[in-house]
Design a protein around this motif. Structure first.
Motif, PDB file in Angstrom:
ATOM      1  N   ALA A 152     -10.558  -2.981   2.024  1.00 33.78           N
ATOM      2  CA  ALA A 152     -10.752  -2.941   3.476  1.00 33.78           C
ATOM      3  C   ALA A 152     -11.180  -1.545   3.934  1.00 33.78           C
ATOM      4  CB  ALA A 152      -9.478  -3.374   4.190  1.00 33.78           C
ATOM      5  N   ASN A 194     -13.459  -6.557   8.476  1.00 37.73           N
ATOM      6  CA  ASN A 194     -12.709  -7.261   7.423  1.00 37.73           C
ATOM      7  C   ASN A 194     -12.084  -8.593   7.853  1.00 37.73           C
ATOM      8  OD1 ASN A 194     -12.721  -5.243   5.155  1.00 37.73           O
ATOM      9  ND2 ASN A 194     -11.855  -3.955   6.779  1.00 37.73           N
ATOM     10  N   ILE A 245     -10.293 -10.746   5.162  1.00 39.07           N
ATOM     11  CA  ILE A 245      -8.999 -10.275   4.662  1.00 39.07           C
ATOM     12  C   ILE A 245      -7.889 -10.549   5.676  1.00 39.07           C
ATOM     13  CG2 ILE A 245      -7.657  -8.204   4.028  1.00 39.07           C
ATOM     14  CD1 ILE A 245     -10.221  -7.053   2.821  1.00 39.07           C
ATOM     15  N   ASP A 279      -4.624  -3.005  -3.469  1.00 38.86           N
ATOM     16  CA  ASP A 279      -6.027  -3.287  -3.780  1.00 38.86           C
ATOM     17  C   ASP A 279      -6.760  -3.922  -2.596  1.00 38.86           C
ATOM     18  OD1 ASP A 279      -4.531  -5.649  -4.121  1.00 38.86           O
ATOM     19  OD2 ASP A 279      -5.863  -6.421  -5.675  1.00 38.86           O
ATOM     20  N   GLU A 280      -6.076  -4.773  -1.832  1.00 38.14           N
ATOM     21  CA  GLU A 280      -6.690  -5.355  -0.634  1.00 38.14           C
ATOM     22  C   GLU A 280      -6.991  -4.271   0.397  1.00 38.14           C
ATOM     23  OE1 GLU A 280      -4.917  -9.746   0.149  1.00 38.14           O
ATOM     24  OE2 GLU A 280      -3.439  -8.118   0.220  1.00 38.14           O
ATOM     25  N   ASN A 281      -6.041  -3.366   0.569  1.00 40.48           N
ATOM     26  CA  ASN A 281      -6.235  -2.301   1.545  1.00 40.48           C
ATOM     27  C   ASN A 281      -7.339  -1.350   1.100  1.00 40.48           C
ATOM     28  OD1 ASN A 281      -5.255  -1.489   4.141  1.00 40.48           O
ATOM     29  ND2 ASN A 281      -4.520   0.372   3.166  1.00 40.48           N
ATOM     30  N   LEU A 334      -0.700  -6.039   3.478  1.00 41.91           N
ATOM     31  CA  LEU A 334      -1.730  -5.934   2.450  1.00 41.91           C
ATOM     32  C   LEU A 334      -1.190  -5.288   1.186  1.00 41.91           C
ATOM     33  CD1 LEU A 334      -4.873  -4.674   4.399  1.00 41.91           C
ATOM     34  CD2 LEU A 334      -4.213  -7.019   3.882  1.00 41.91           C
ATOM     35  N   LYS A 335      -1.698  -5.757   0.053  1.00 44.91           N
ATOM     36  CA  LYS A 335      -1.426  -5.089  -1.208  1.00 44.91           C
ATOM     37  C   LYS A 335      -2.372  -3.892  -1.303  1.00 44.91           C
ATOM     38  CE  LYS A 335      -2.122  -8.942  -3.329  1.00 44.91           C
ATOM     39  NZ  LYS A 335      -2.442  -9.890  -4.391  1.00 44.91           N
ATOM     40  N   ARG A 361       0.835  -1.190   0.000  1.00 47.72           N
ATOM     41  CA  ARG A 361       0.000   0.000   0.000  1.00 47.72           C
ATOM     42  C   ARG A 361       0.877   1.250   0.000  1.00 47.72           C
ATOM     43  NH1 ARG A 361      -1.960  -0.358   6.231  1.00 47.72           N
ATOM     44  NH2 ARG A 361       0.108  -0.162   7.045  1.00 47.72           N
TER      45      ARG A 361
END
Length: 146
Positions: A106, A73, A76, A101-103, A98-99, A37
């Motif tokens: 979330a 979340n 995740i 896009d995941e973050n 987290l990457k 991120r």
């Protein structure tokens, strides 16, 4: 050393280094470096956590660990259980792992959750609102909100 394989010279250097290590019979680790991120995303996230915590009477850590990860979340962050000396302990992912896009997903869920609690939070583009929140948080001397 980290090599960017989309750059021809670095890719060639990586191949040569790999061949060298294999040739010497060395023990090596080959790992993919995923995009993490951004710093801006991290700052935005912590501003939201602090503001949410100030409003509802929670510390930054309570918001981050309990509400953001476990309530909003869990799919995740939850990694299952591990046993230590006969005791089962839940394992939760770090936000640092987290990457982007995941973050983003979330954070989006957290914004929705907060709005459902009757406390809407700003989007990243809402700069005036974000500055207002920063000013509000700076008024509180407690380190938990800074």
């Amino acid at each position: 050393m980290i090599y960017r394989t989309n750059i021809p010279l670095e890719k060639q250097n990586a191949i040569e280094r790999f061949k060298y290590l294999i040739g010497k019979g060395k023990r090596i680790e080959l790992t993919e470096k995923k995009k993490k991120r951004s710093i801006a995303q991290n700052s935005y996230e912590h501003l939201l956590f602090n503001y949410f915590g100030l409003h509802f009477g929670h510390t930054l850590q309570e918001v981050k660990q309990n509400i953001f990860k476990k309530v909003v979340n869990p799919d995740i962050f939850y990694e299952g259980e591990e046993e230590y000396f006969g005791e089962k302990v839940e394992k939760w992912r770090s936000t640092a792992d987290l990457k982007t896009d995941e973050n983003s997903l979330a954070i989006s869920r957290f914004l929705d959750f907060s709005a459902q609690q009757g406390f809407p939070l700003p989007e990243p583009k809402d700069l005036v609102w974000l500055e207002t929140i920063e000013n509000e948080l700076s008024k509180h001397t407690s380190k938990q909100y800074l």
